[in-house]
Design an enzyme around this catalytic site. Structure first.
Site, PDB file in Angstrom:
ATOM      1  N   ASP A 176       1.010  -1.149   0.026  1.00  0.00           N
ATOM      2  CA  ASP A 176      -0.031  -0.433  -0.114  1.00  0.00           C
ATOM      3  C   ASP A 176       1.080   1.024  -0.337  1.00  0.00           C
ATOM      4  O   ASP A 176       1.801   1.315   0.099  1.00  0.00           O
ATOM      5  CB  ASP A 176      -1.100  -0.602   1.527  1.00  0.00           C
ATOM      6  CG  ASP A 176      -1.919   0.818   0.808  1.00  0.00           C
ATOM      7  OD1 ASP A 176      -1.675   1.547  -0.128  1.00  0.00           O
ATOM      8  OD2 ASP A 176      -3.317   0.563   1.565  1.00  0.00           O
ATOM      9  N   GLU A 205     -10.616   6.958   3.583  1.00  0.00           N
ATOM     10  CA  GLU A 205      -9.537   6.055   5.104  1.00  0.00           C
ATOM     11  C   GLU A 205      -9.685   6.425   6.040  1.00  0.00           C
ATOM     12  O   GLU A 205     -10.932   7.001   6.598  1.00  0.00           O
ATOM     13  CB  GLU A 205      -8.076   6.126   3.773  1.00  0.00           C
ATOM     14  CG  GLU A 205      -7.650   5.471   2.930  1.00  0.00           C
ATOM     15  CD  GLU A 205      -6.661   5.733   2.328  1.00  0.00           C
ATOM     16  OE1 GLU A 205      -5.952   4.811   2.856  1.00  0.00           O
ATOM     17  OE2 GLU A 205      -5.894   6.186   0.854  1.00  0.00           O
TER      18      GLU A 205
HETATM   19  C1  BGC Z   1      -5.288   3.254   0.400  1.00  0.00           C
HETATM   20  C2  BGC Z   1      -4.729   2.397  -1.324  1.00  0.00           C
HETATM   21  C3  BGC Z   1      -4.758   3.053  -2.887  1.00  0.00           C
HETATM   22  C4  BGC Z   1      -4.093   3.628  -1.911  1.00  0.00           C
HETATM   23  C5  BGC Z   1      -3.389   3.851  -4.028  1.00  0.00           C
HETATM   24  C6  BGC Z   1      -4.037   4.013   0.020  1.00  0.00           C
HETATM   25  O1  BGC Z   1      -3.402   4.961   1.002  1.00  0.00           O
HETATM   26  O2  BGC Z   1      -4.807   2.483   1.365  1.00  0.00           O
HETATM   27  O3  BGC Z   1      -6.203   1.781  -1.077  1.00  0.00           O
HETATM   28  O4  BGC Z   1      -5.518   2.273  -3.647  1.00  0.00           O
HETATM   29  O5  BGC Z   1      -3.355   4.364  -1.289  1.00  0.00           O
HETATM   30  O6  BGC Z   1      -4.033   5.490  -3.796  1.00  0.00           O
HETATM   31  C1  BGC Z   2      -3.399   9.988  -2.208  1.00  0.00           C
HETATM   32  C2  BGC Z   2      -3.928   9.012  -1.506  1.00  0.00           C
HETATM   33  C3  BGC Z   2      -2.978   8.193  -0.908  1.00  0.00           C
HETATM   34  C4  BGC Z   2      -3.148   8.729   0.497  1.00  0.00           C
HETATM   35  C5  BGC Z   2      -2.338   8.103   1.411  1.00  0.00           C
HETATM   36  C6  BGC Z   2      -3.359  10.501  -0.803  1.00  0.00           C
HETATM   37  O1  BGC Z   2      -2.212  11.739  -1.439  1.00  0.00           O
HETATM   38  O2  BGC Z   2      -3.330  10.674  -3.391  1.00  0.00           O
HETATM   39  O3  BGC Z   2      -4.210   8.544  -3.231  1.00  0.00           O
HETATM   40  O4  BGC Z   2      -4.407   7.447  -0.493  1.00  0.00           O
HETATM   41  O5  BGC Z   2      -2.661   9.836  -0.251  1.00  0.00           O
HETATM   42  O6  BGC Z   2      -2.567   8.935   2.527  1.00  0.00           O
END
Ligand code: BGC
Ligand code: BGC
Length: 609
Positions: free
Chosen positions: A299, A499
């Site tokens: 991730d 998230e």
């Molecule tokens: C998320 C994932 C996601 C990835 C890319 C992460 O923070 O947990 O679900 O696919 O970012 O954006």
């Molecule tokens: C990104 C997301 C990612 C997240 C994780 C963001 O800046 O755009 O895709 O999941 O950071 O912390």
């Protein structure tokens, strides 16, 4: 080789059974891949294992310099002009750099197309997974993924970080809406259907590579154990192995059987040990025991949470079985970037902390997938079919899925369906006329947004187009003017989040919404509540006072799906895929609990008949 493929295609259509062709083409791909791997330098191999968010590429030429294997767009990581053809240009610009390398290995581009191709302006935004779980229709979920795949392909991209097969147990978790259900069987069936929709029955040049995520247990972390300032997200799972396997590993197992080509590791830990370094679960269970031969991707900076020392994180995660590292880079010069990852990974292999066989295995997996989806044959994309993005056909599909995802919780005195003629209806609440709010997180921006962030039909628009005289539909955002109305429809709920940012102590309605409902009550008019939310909320008083109440979840851009049902053209068929709690004290509450006395049971949902 190409000739062999062409030949085999011709023969397939006539005599040789498809499975045999599959075996022939797989073994020839294996041969090609092992030849390629044996010709690669260590630098080229580590580059393959590195995935960078395009926003954090210091310079496009770094793709060539570091032999980068993959680029991603995280939430909101869009080209400056967010239109389909610009995505194709962006993609090709990076691909051309990859093709300048000695071995000309194409890169693979990934994105979170999690409820439609949701980063792209004008794409069809489908309901988030929780709504699809209440719809619980495998064929439709497959169609949605196939439509999303078409939109992804029209922008040139190869890979989606979907489906999320979390089995969410605790509604306080900000990712509850990314989960189809608290029930592992529903999650498994719909997750598998979605994978088929993205990839087809086997990976081929028309597939969008799917990614079952997040391995494993993300839906059952203990409140208060979250990391990275979150309360529950990225927390600890304390289940015994049997339950971990029967409920949480199960959707992955079935996705593997259906050929899912990639799996993303979860931020959470199991009994205190972070998944990103969990050799037993990744290497022994996922790869060896379940036979997963696709790409295990980390991730977003997920390995960084393993240890204070970045090199230790790299060694542990690769040795645990992670094949591709979503670094993903950062604008902060103090953060670890892809050049650090690459330098330290090379160092670790050279000094023997990571065996070369592990690197070769990782690179082989990545190259095998790239071959299977035809990247070597056509790395440069043409901007074709861009009009499928947000097409009428896809919006109709989304509208249908909205209709089927709604759950009717209450309908007294047959107030619903509403009348299309001669009834003066006033909508109240900020959510009634807000595409951003009804679409939720992961829409154009990582955290979603407010207002006209992308084209769509708001609930207000939908009501106006459903009735015979649109002047009978009025809107009073703050409920200040309810005069000249026969009935009020209050559209209330949560504002977008994604998230851990959406982790909450309390799921009570906001003060704003409570005040709004007070005003509505004072009017003494009958009223209907439409709740826009990523999860069940604590609604008791408002439910009691209302005449009808429906859970619309996060329906996406097609508000007409709501008017279709509310005005009676279609019946309600959605059933709760998550238990609806009475109070915060009951949470987490899931069917099968020893004491189970919720407000609405799992499976509940009224209809007109
Ligand atoms: C998320 C994932 C996601 C990835 C890319 C992460 O923070 O947990 O679900 O696919 O970012 O954006
Ligand atoms: C990104 C997301 C990612 C997240 C994780 C963001 O800046 O755009 O895709 O999941 O950071 O912390």
């Amino acid at each position: 080789m190409k000739k062999l493929c062409l030949l085999s295609n011709k023969i397939t259509k006539s005599i040789i059974p498809i499975f045999l062709i599959h075996i022939i083409s797989c073994s020839s791909i294996d041969g090609e891949v092992s030849e390629l791997v044996s010709s690669m330098t260590l630098e080229e191999k580590i580059g393959q294992m590195t995935q960078v968010d395009y926003r954090y590429l210091a310079d496009k030429s770094d793709i060539k310099k570091y032999f980068l294997g993959s680029i991603l767009s995280g939430g909101g990581s869009t080209p400056p002009t967010n239109q389909p053809s610009s995505w194709v240009d962006l993609y090709n610009g990076f691909q051309e750099e990859a093709l300048k390398t000695r071995l000309k290995i194409p890169l693979i581009y990934g994105i979170d197309a999690v409820h439609g191709h949701n980063n792209v302006l004008g794409a069809t935004m489908f309901p988030h997974n929780i709504g699809l779980g209440c719809m619980n229709d495998k064929a439709l979920v497959q169609d949605i993924a196939a439509a999303t795949a078409e939109e992804v392909k029209a922008t040139g991209l190869d890979w989606t970080f979907a489906p999320c097969v979390a089995v969410a147990q605790d509604e306080r978790w900000g990712r509850t809406y990314e989960s189809y259900s608290e029930d592992s069987d529903i999650v498994t069936e719909l997750g598998v259907a979605s994978t088929i929709g993205f990839q087809g029955r086997t990976l081929n040049k028309n597939s969008v590579l799917a990614c079952a995520k997040h391995f494993v247990g993300d839906g059952n972390t203990i409140f208060g154990t979250g990391t990275n300032w979150y309360k529950i997200d990225r927390g600890d799972v304390v289940l015994d192995e049997e339950e971990l396997r029967s409920k949480y590993i199960k959707p992955f197992k079935e996705s593997i059987n259906m050929g899912v080509g990639s799996i993303m590791v979860s931020y959470n830990s199991w009994k205190g040990q972070k998944l990103h370094g969990h050799k037993y679960l990744i290497n022994d269970v996922l790869k060896k025991e379940l036979g997963f031969d696709g790409i295990v991707v980390s991730d977003w900076a997920g390995i960084n949470e393993l240890d204070k020392d970045y090199k230790t994180c790299i060694i542990q995660s690769i040795n645990a079985g992670i094949d591709m590292n979503m670094v993903p880079g950062s604008l902060n010069p103090d953060d670890n970037s892809y050049d650090d990852f690459i330098r330290l990974a090379i160092e670790s292999v050279k000094e023997g902390s990571i065996p070369m066989e592990r690197i070769d295995d990782a690179v082989s997996r990545i190259l095998r997938i790239k071959k299977k989806i035809g990247l070597f044959d056509s790395p440069i994309k043409k901007p074709k079919n861009t009009d499928v993005v947000g097409s009428k056909k896809h919006r109709e599909l989304a509208r249908k899925s909205v209709r089927k995802s709604l759950v009717l919780l209450k309908n007294e005195n047959q107030i619903l369906p509403l009348q299309k003629n001669n009834s003066k209806i006033t909508l109240v609440g900020e959510h009634a006329d807000n595409i951003g709010y009804q679409s939720g997180g992961w829409t154009i921006h990582w955290q979603g947004g407010s207002g006209d962030i992308t084209p769509g039909t708001t609930i207000l628009d939908a009501f106006k187009s459903a009735v015979s005289d649109s002047s009978n539909i009025r809107y009073s955002k703050d409920g200040g003017d309810l005069s000249n109305s026969d009935i009020i429809v209050a559209v209330i709920g949560e504002k977008p989040y994604s998230e851990g940012v959406g982790d909450r102590d309390s799921l009570h309605l906001s003060n704003e919404d409570i005040k709004l409902i007070e005003k509505v009550k004072r009017s003494k008019l009958p009223f209907v509540v439409i709740l826009i939310s990523g999860r069940p909320m604590i609604i008791n008083e408002v439910l009691d006072e209302s005449d009808a109440f429906l859970a619309a979840w996060l329906p996406g851009t097609e508000g007409l799906g709501i008017s279709d049902v509310i005005f009676g053209d279609f019946d309600f068929t959605g059933k709760l895929s998550m238990t609806w709690p009475k109070s915060m004290k009951q949470i987490p509450i899931n069917y099968g609990d020893s004491s189970y006395d919720p407000l609405f049971k799992f499976g509940f949902g009224l209809s007109y008949e």
